[in-house]
Scaffold this motif. Sequence first.
Motif, mmCIF file in Angstrom:
data_model
loop_
_atom_site.group_PDB
_atom_site.id
_atom_site.type_symbol
_atom_site.label_atom_id
_atom_site.label_comp_id
_atom_site.label_asym_id
_atom_site.label_seq_id
_atom_site.Cartn_x
_atom_site.Cartn_y
_atom_site.Cartn_z
ATOM 1 N N SER A 124 4.735 13.563 -27.282
ATOM 2 C CA SER A 124 5.825 12.595 -27.267
ATOM 3 C C SER A 124 6.566 12.783 -25.957
ATOM 4 O O SER A 124 6.283 13.692 -25.194
ATOM 5 C CB SER A 124 6.767 12.802 -28.449
ATOM 6 O OG SER A 124 7.380 14.053 -28.345
ATOM 7 N N GLY A 125 7.525 11.932 -25.701
ATOM 8 C CA GLY A 125 8.318 12.126 -24.498
ATOM 9 C C GLY A 125 8.526 10.853 -23.724
ATOM 10 O O GLY A 125 7.941 9.818 -24.027
ATOM 11 N N ILE A 126 9.369 10.924 -22.731
ATOM 12 C CA ILE A 126 9.686 9.778 -21.882
ATOM 13 C C ILE A 126 8.859 9.870 -20.599
ATOM 14 O O ILE A 126 8.811 10.924 -19.978
ATOM 15 C CB ILE A 126 11.199 9.758 -21.559
ATOM 16 C CG1 ILE A 126 11.990 9.402 -22.817
ATOM 17 C CG2 ILE A 126 11.499 8.772 -20.448
ATOM 18 C CD1 ILE A 126 13.481 9.364 -22.599
ATOM 19 N N PRO A 127 8.202 8.790 -20.231
ATOM 20 C CA PRO A 127 7.430 8.791 -18.987
ATOM 21 C C PRO A 127 8.359 8.812 -17.774
ATOM 22 O O PRO A 127 8.767 7.770 -17.272
ATOM 23 C CB PRO A 127 6.642 7.479 -19.045
ATOM 24 C CG PRO A 127 6.860 6.920 -20.398
ATOM 25 C CD PRO A 127 8.119 7.508 -20.930
ATOM 26 N N VAL A 128 8.690 10.011 -17.332
ATOM 27 C CA VAL A 128 9.683 10.147 -16.266
ATOM 28 C C VAL A 128 9.197 9.591 -14.936
ATOM 29 O O VAL A 128 10.006 9.149 -14.122
ATOM 30 C CB VAL A 128 10.118 11.618 -16.068
ATOM 31 C CG1 VAL A 128 11.126 12.030 -17.114
ATOM 32 C CG2 VAL A 128 8.935 12.534 -16.041
ATOM 33 N N ILE A 171 2.848 14.291 -8.980
ATOM 34 C CA ILE A 171 3.633 15.526 -9.009
ATOM 35 C C ILE A 171 4.377 15.703 -10.337
ATOM 36 O O ILE A 171 4.781 16.807 -10.677
ATOM 37 C CB ILE A 171 4.660 15.619 -7.839
ATOM 38 C CG1 ILE A 171 5.626 14.432 -7.863
ATOM 39 C CG2 ILE A 171 3.964 15.739 -6.508
ATOM 40 C CD1 ILE A 171 6.801 14.592 -6.926
ATOM 41 N N SER A 172 4.545 14.617 -11.100
ATOM 42 C CA SER A 172 5.305 14.751 -12.339
ATOM 43 C C SER A 172 4.408 14.927 -13.565
ATOM 44 O O SER A 172 4.895 15.080 -14.672
ATOM 45 C CB SER A 172 6.211 13.534 -12.538
ATOM 46 O OG SER A 172 5.431 12.386 -12.743
ATOM 47 N N THR A 173 3.111 14.886 -13.375
ATOM 48 C CA THR A 173 2.235 15.059 -14.533
ATOM 49 C C THR A 173 2.047 16.535 -14.850
ATOM 50 O O THR A 173 2.097 17.392 -13.982
ATOM 51 C CB THR A 173 0.854 14.424 -14.302
ATOM 52 O OG1 THR A 173 0.377 14.838 -13.022
ATOM 53 C CG2 THR A 173 0.915 12.923 -14.376
ATOM 54 N N ASP A 174 1.803 16.769 -16.101
ATOM 55 C CA ASP A 174 1.586 18.123 -16.583
ATOM 56 C C ASP A 174 0.208 18.599 -16.124
ATOM 57 O O ASP A 174 -0.788 17.900 -16.310
ATOM 58 C CB ASP A 174 1.669 18.122 -18.116
ATOM 59 C CG ASP A 174 1.668 19.522 -18.676
ATOM 60 O OD1 ASP A 174 2.662 19.901 -19.323
ATOM 61 O OD2 ASP A 174 0.685 20.256 -18.458
ATOM 62 N N ALA A 175 0.166 19.768 -15.530
ATOM 63 C CA ALA A 175 -1.090 20.262 -14.969
ATOM 64 C C ALA A 175 -2.151 20.503 -16.043
ATOM 65 O O ALA A 175 -3.347 20.361 -15.796
ATOM 66 C CB ALA A 175 -0.836 21.554 -14.193
ATOM 67 N N THR A 176 -1.723 20.846 -17.247
ATOM 68 C CA THR A 176 -2.701 21.175 -18.280
ATOM 69 C C THR A 176 -3.241 19.933 -18.980
ATOM 70 O O THR A 176 -4.407 19.884 -19.356
ATOM 71 C CB THR A 176 -2.090 22.120 -19.331
ATOM 72 O OG1 THR A 176 -0.872 21.528 -19.817
ATOM 73 C CG2 THR A 176 -1.784 23.461 -18.731
ATOM 74 N N THR A 177 -2.394 18.929 -19.157
ATOM 75 C CA THR A 177 -2.859 17.744 -19.873
ATOM 76 C C THR A 177 -3.222 16.606 -18.928
ATOM 77 O O THR A 177 -3.940 15.698 -19.311
ATOM 78 C CB THR A 177 -1.779 17.215 -20.837
ATOM 79 O OG1 THR A 177 -0.657 16.791 -20.071
ATOM 80 C CG2 THR A 177 -1.353 18.264 -21.827
ATOM 81 N N GLY A 178 -2.718 16.661 -17.701
ATOM 82 C CA GLY A 178 -2.997 15.592 -16.761
ATOM 83 C C GLY A 178 -2.264 14.312 -17.097
ATOM 84 O O GLY A 178 -2.623 13.247 -16.646
ATOM 85 N N VAL A 233 0.845 -1.200 0.000
ATOM 86 C CA VAL A 233 0.000 0.000 0.000
ATOM 87 C C VAL A 233 0.885 1.257 0.000
ATOM 88 O O VAL A 233 0.640 2.209 -0.744
ATOM 89 C CB VAL A 233 -0.950 0.002 1.229
ATOM 90 C CG1 VAL A 233 -1.644 1.346 1.370
ATOM 91 C CG2 VAL A 233 -1.976 -1.117 1.099
ATOM 92 N N LEU A 234 1.939 1.236 0.816
ATOM 93 C CA LEU A 234 2.854 2.392 0.867
ATOM 94 C C LEU A 234 3.560 2.576 -0.476
ATOM 95 O O LEU A 234 3.717 3.699 -0.965
ATOM 96 C CB LEU A 234 3.880 2.201 1.991
ATOM 97 C CG LEU A 234 3.320 2.206 3.422
ATOM 98 C CD1 LEU A 234 4.425 1.893 4.425
ATOM 99 C CD2 LEU A 234 2.667 3.545 3.740
ATOM 100 N N GLY A 235 3.976 1.457 -1.088
ATOM 101 C CA GLY A 235 4.666 1.539 -2.376
ATOM 102 C C GLY A 235 3.767 2.072 -3.471
ATOM 103 O O GLY A 235 4.168 2.946 -4.252
ATOM 104 N N ALA A 236 2.539 1.548 -3.536
ATOM 105 C CA ALA A 236 1.596 2.008 -4.564
ATOM 106 C C ALA A 236 1.241 3.475 -4.341
ATOM 107 O O ALA A 236 1.111 4.246 -5.297
ATOM 108 C CB ALA A 236 0.339 1.142 -4.546
ATOM 109 N N SER A 237 1.105 3.880 -3.070
ATOM 110 C CA SER A 237 0.790 5.277 -2.757
ATOM 111 C C SER A 237 1.940 6.191 -3.162
ATOM 112 O O SER A 237 1.718 7.276 -3.726
ATOM 113 C CB SER A 237 0.510 5.437 -1.264
ATOM 114 O OG SER A 237 -0.540 4.585 -0.862
ATOM 115 N N ALA A 238 3.162 5.756 -2.892
ATOM 116 C CA ALA A 238 4.333 6.552 -3.275
ATOM 117 C C ALA A 238 4.403 6.683 -4.796
ATOM 118 O O ALA A 238 4.689 7.761 -5.327
ATOM 119 C CB ALA A 238 5.607 5.908 -2.738
#
Lengths: 114, 193
Positions: free
Chosen positions: B71-75, B31-38, B19-24
Motif C-alpha cells: 500500500s502507499g502513496i506514489p510519491v 531514485i524513489s523506487t524501493d530497491a527490493t521491490t522495484g 524529452v528532458l521532462g520525460a527523462s527527469a
Amino acid sequence: MTALAFVVVAAVFTLMRAVLTSGQPVDEIPWRTFTVNISGAFLLGIVVASTWWNNPVVATTAGLGSLTTFSTVAAEAASLLDNGCKGRAMAYVGITVVAGIAAAWFGLSIGEMS
Amino acid sequence: MSRFRLDAGDLLAIAIGGVLGASARWGITFISTDATTGDWFVSAPNTSLTAGTTITGSESVGAGHAIASASGIPVDTLTVNLVGCLLLGALTLLLIRSTTTSRRLLIGAATGFCGSLTTFSAFAVEVAWLLRAQPVFASRPVGENVRFDRDVPGLALYVVLSIAGGAVAFAVGRILADRFVGSAPNPTIGEPA
C-alpha cells in the motif's frame, strides 16, 4: 538502444500532445486535453496489466507519460477561473479525475485478459 | 494550453523540452523506487499467511515465495506533478510577459518540459490499481503473492494532494514569478496561456 527509443518516443508523444491540444479556447472546457489524458490513462492501464509486455518503460514512462499531462490541466483550470468560468473549471477537473480513473480501471481489466 | 500557432521552431523546442521532462520524470521515479521491490509502493512481509494459502486474485502461495502486502502513496508521481504545476504556474506568467525572442524557450519549457514532466496517466492508473486491491504488473517478479491493500484513506489523500496541491503549486508558481520578475507586461505579445 533503449535510451534512444526513450528519447524518440518521448519526443514524438510530446509533439502529439502539443499539436492535439494547441489552440483550444480559454473559456471553454478543453475537451482535446481531456481526450488525450483519458485515452492515455486507458492505454497505460492496458500496458501495465498485460503479461506480454516485459519491459514497458519506453511505452509507459516515455510514451504515455509524455502524451498525458497533469500540469496543463492545472493551467487550463486556472485559465478558466481567470476568465470567470468557475463552474467550468471545477467541472473540468472533476470529470478529468473521475473519467481518468474509470478509464484506467477499464484498461487494467482489458490488459489482464491478455 | 496556448492559442499561439506553433511553428517548426516551437515544435523543436517542445520536443526537446518533452524529452528532458520525460527523462527527469524517469529519474525521479528511479531514485524513489524501493530497491527490493522495484516499485513505489510500500511492501511489507505478511507473516499471517502460510504456504499453500490462496490469495484473492492470485495463485496459491508457494513455500519459497515472499508474501507481502502493499500500500502507499506514489510519491514519485506526486512529486513530478506538483513540481511541474509550480514551474508551469511561473512559466504561464512569464509567457504572458514574454518577448518574441524568449517566447520559444518558454513554450518549450511549458508545453514540452512541464507537460511531459507531469503525467496524468500514471496518476489515474495508480488510483485505479490501488482501488482494485489486486495484483497487476503480473510480468514483474513482485507481482506474485503480493496483496494490494485497498488503502482508501491513503488513496483519498493521494487524490486530494494531487488535485489541491497541484492548484496551490500552480498559484504559488505564478505569484513567485510575479514577485521576482516584476511587472513588465508586453501587450503586443501577451495573451492568456
